[in-house]
Enzyme design. Structure first.
Site, mmCIF file in Angstrom:
data_model
loop_
_atom_site.group_PDB
_atom_site.id
_atom_site.type_symbol
_atom_site.label_atom_id
_atom_site.label_comp_id
_atom_site.label_asym_id
_atom_site.label_seq_id
_atom_site.Cartn_x
_atom_site.Cartn_y
_atom_site.Cartn_z
ATOM 1 N N CYS A 31 0.742 -0.357 0.198
ATOM 2 C CA CYS A 31 0.093 0.008 0.441
ATOM 3 C C CYS A 31 0.828 1.202 0.299
ATOM 4 O O CYS A 31 1.430 1.624 0.992
ATOM 5 C CB CYS A 31 -1.411 0.042 1.714
ATOM 6 N N CYS A 34 0.387 4.072 2.617
ATOM 7 C CA CYS A 34 0.530 3.204 3.925
ATOM 8 C C CYS A 34 1.785 3.632 4.261
ATOM 9 O O CYS A 34 1.998 4.558 5.231
ATOM 10 C CB CYS A 34 0.289 1.918 3.992
#
Length: 106
Positions: A31, A34
């Protein structure tokens, strides 16, 4: 105090039974957003360490907690107080935004 990683097995003791508020960052290795907020969370763990603990949970390795708390997109940050989810923030935001959101909840 730096961020700490937790697992489904440790979630209850690390998060739900914590004596102070815990911000859980639900994330995954793949991600991008993230990874973008990770340095901000590390800095906030240092700055706000006496008020809140910041814990990261890899959703790929630990599917139970994200399912239990309805995490649909990542990054999702859930602030737990006294073992209960108190506030949720979905999506990446700048450090200043995370800090403001967090301080408003504490």
């Amino acid at each position: 105090m730096a961020t700490k990683a937790t697992t489904d097995a440790q979630f209850s003791s690390d998060v739900l039974e914590s004596g102070k508020p815990v911000l859980v960052d639900f994330w995954a290795e793949w991600c991008g957003p993230c990874k973008m907020i990770a340095p901000a969370l590390e800095e906030l763990a240092e700055e706000l360490g006496d008020q809140v603990q910041i814990i990261k949970l890899d959703i790929d390795e630990n599917p139970d907690a994200p399912t239990k708390y309805g995490v649909r997109g990542i990054p999702t940050m859930i602030l737990f107080k006294n073992g209960q989810p108190a506030a949720t923030q979905v999506g990446a935001m700048p450090k200043s935004g995370i800090k403001k959101w967090l301080e408003a909840q504490l």
